[in-house]
Design a protein around this motif. Sequence first.
Motif, PDB file in Angstrom:
ATOM      1  N   ALA A 281      57.320  31.774  67.987  1.00 25.83           N
ATOM      2  CA  ALA A 281      57.793  30.770  69.392  1.00 25.83           C
ATOM      3  C   ALA A 281      57.465  29.830  68.990  1.00 25.83           C
ATOM      4  O   ALA A 281      56.484  29.355  69.177  1.00 25.83           O
ATOM      5  CB  ALA A 281      56.668  31.510  69.985  1.00 25.83           C
TER       6      ALA A 281
ATOM      7  N   LEU B 111      57.457  26.791  71.293  1.00 28.25           N
ATOM      8  CA  LEU B 111      56.913  26.589  73.069  1.00 28.25           C
ATOM      9  C   LEU B 111      57.734  25.468  72.850  1.00 28.25           C
ATOM     10  O   LEU B 111      57.391  23.827  72.615  1.00 28.25           O
ATOM     11  CB  LEU B 111      55.858  26.524  72.917  1.00 28.25           C
ATOM     12  CG  LEU B 111      54.588  27.968  71.953  1.00 28.25           C
ATOM     13  CD1 LEU B 111      53.320  27.998  71.930  1.00 28.25           C
ATOM     14  CD2 LEU B 111      54.754  29.188  73.282  1.00 28.25           C
ATOM     15  N   SER B 112      57.986  25.435  74.520  1.00 29.43           N
ATOM     16  CA  SER B 112      58.463  23.918  75.391  1.00 29.43           C
ATOM     17  C   SER B 112      58.231  24.952  76.772  1.00 29.43           C
ATOM     18  O   SER B 112      59.372  25.292  77.488  1.00 29.43           O
ATOM     19  CB  SER B 112      60.217  24.002  74.671  1.00 29.43           C
ATOM     20  OG  SER B 112      60.625  22.966  75.575  1.00 29.43           O
TER      21      SER B 112
ATOM     22  N   ASN C 108      61.820  25.917  78.478  1.00 29.43           N
ATOM     23  CA  ASN C 108      62.085  27.026  78.162  1.00 29.43           C
ATOM     24  C   ASN C 108      61.587  27.782  79.856  1.00 29.43           C
ATOM     25  O   ASN C 108      62.032  29.322  80.011  1.00 29.43           O
ATOM     26  CB  ASN C 108      61.476  27.936  77.194  1.00 29.43           C
ATOM     27  CG  ASN C 108      61.694  27.504  76.193  1.00 29.43           C
ATOM     28  OD1 ASN C 108      63.346  27.091  75.845  1.00 29.43           O
ATOM     29  ND2 ASN C 108      61.457  27.209  74.341  1.00 29.43           N
TER      30      ASN C 108
ATOM     31  N   ARG D 123      54.486  20.608  73.908  1.00 27.47           N
ATOM     32  CA  ARG D 123      55.393  21.907  73.268  1.00 27.47           C
ATOM     33  C   ARG D 123      54.264  21.853  72.626  1.00 27.47           C
ATOM     34  O   ARG D 123      53.019  21.991  72.036  1.00 27.47           O
ATOM     35  CB  ARG D 123      56.532  21.157  72.371  1.00 27.47           C
ATOM     36  CG  ARG D 123      56.261  19.764  71.407  1.00 27.47           C
ATOM     37  CD  ARG D 123      57.064  18.528  71.299  1.00 27.47           C
ATOM     38  NE  ARG D 123      56.506  17.923  70.564  1.00 27.47           N
ATOM     39  CZ  ARG D 123      56.247  16.704  71.362  1.00 27.47           C
ATOM     40  NH1 ARG D 123      55.821  16.586  72.305  1.00 27.47           N
ATOM     41  NH2 ARG D 123      55.764  15.592  70.248  1.00 27.47           N
TER      42      ARG D 123
ATOM     43  N   TYR E 203      58.071  37.100  75.548  1.00 22.48           N
ATOM     44  CA  TYR E 203      57.633  35.409  75.440  1.00 22.48           C
ATOM     45  C   TYR E 203      56.242  35.331  75.296  1.00 22.48           C
ATOM     46  O   TYR E 203      55.949  36.233  76.536  1.00 22.48           O
ATOM     47  CB  TYR E 203      59.079  35.350  76.902  1.00 22.48           C
ATOM     48  CG  TYR E 203      58.356  34.736  78.310  1.00 22.48           C
ATOM     49  CD1 TYR E 203      57.111  33.980  78.619  1.00 22.48           C
ATOM     50  CD2 TYR E 203      58.967  35.531  78.908  1.00 22.48           C
ATOM     51  CE1 TYR E 203      56.985  33.878  80.248  1.00 22.48           C
ATOM     52  CE2 TYR E 203      58.475  35.823  80.684  1.00 22.48           C
ATOM     53  CZ  TYR E 203      57.689  34.777  80.550  1.00 22.48           C
ATOM     54  OH  TYR E 203      57.534  34.805  82.242  1.00 22.48           O
TER      55      TYR E 203
ATOM     56  N   ALA F 132      58.205  30.775  75.230  1.00 20.33           N
ATOM     57  CA  ALA F 132      59.129  30.601  74.248  1.00 20.33           C
ATOM     58  C   ALA F 132      59.366  32.324  74.077  1.00 20.33           C
ATOM     59  O   ALA F 132      58.338  33.179  74.052  1.00 20.33           O
ATOM     60  CB  ALA F 132      58.995  29.774  72.468  1.00 20.33           C
TER      61      ALA F 132
END
Length: 174
Positions: free
Chosen positions: A36, A38-39, A42, A55, A154, A169
Amino acid sequence: MKRYVLIGIAVLAAGCGSSSPSSPSNTQPNTIVFNAALSAANEVPPITNADANGRGTGTFTLNLTRDASGTITAATGTFVYNLSGFPAGTTVRATHIHEGGPGIGNGTVVIDTGLTAATGFTLTDGTIGNQTFANRDVSVTLANQIIANPNGYYFNVHTGLNPGGAVRAQLVKQ
């Protein structure tokens, strides 16, 4: 004479078959890894406050037990993630796998790390590496559903500033 030759060939052919057992072997993996990216962008809606530059990378690993036919009989999950870009002093207060596709806000938590607001940890300089939560129970049904449709789930990390989720994510099978 021809009859004996044919019988001999048939016996020889039967004896030269595959050396593998007659029952099918279980070649399915006992470990399945999902990544994943990650952000904060998102999250639904995207994060625009002080956590906006947050992130990271997340890995969720399903550890499976299978029977002789390859059917999953038990499962656990392990979370590992790295975070950066957060303000110094950010408190991480929860990490979960949620059910929900891209753009779905606030999906149901289906696998929890056990981390809570009371047991959270602080990102002293806004980063952390290899944060791990292992051996989290996963139902057999849920394990099969995630394997069949990882994009329907997610990985989400929650902070004190963004208790509904700071970086997120979709799961992608490695």
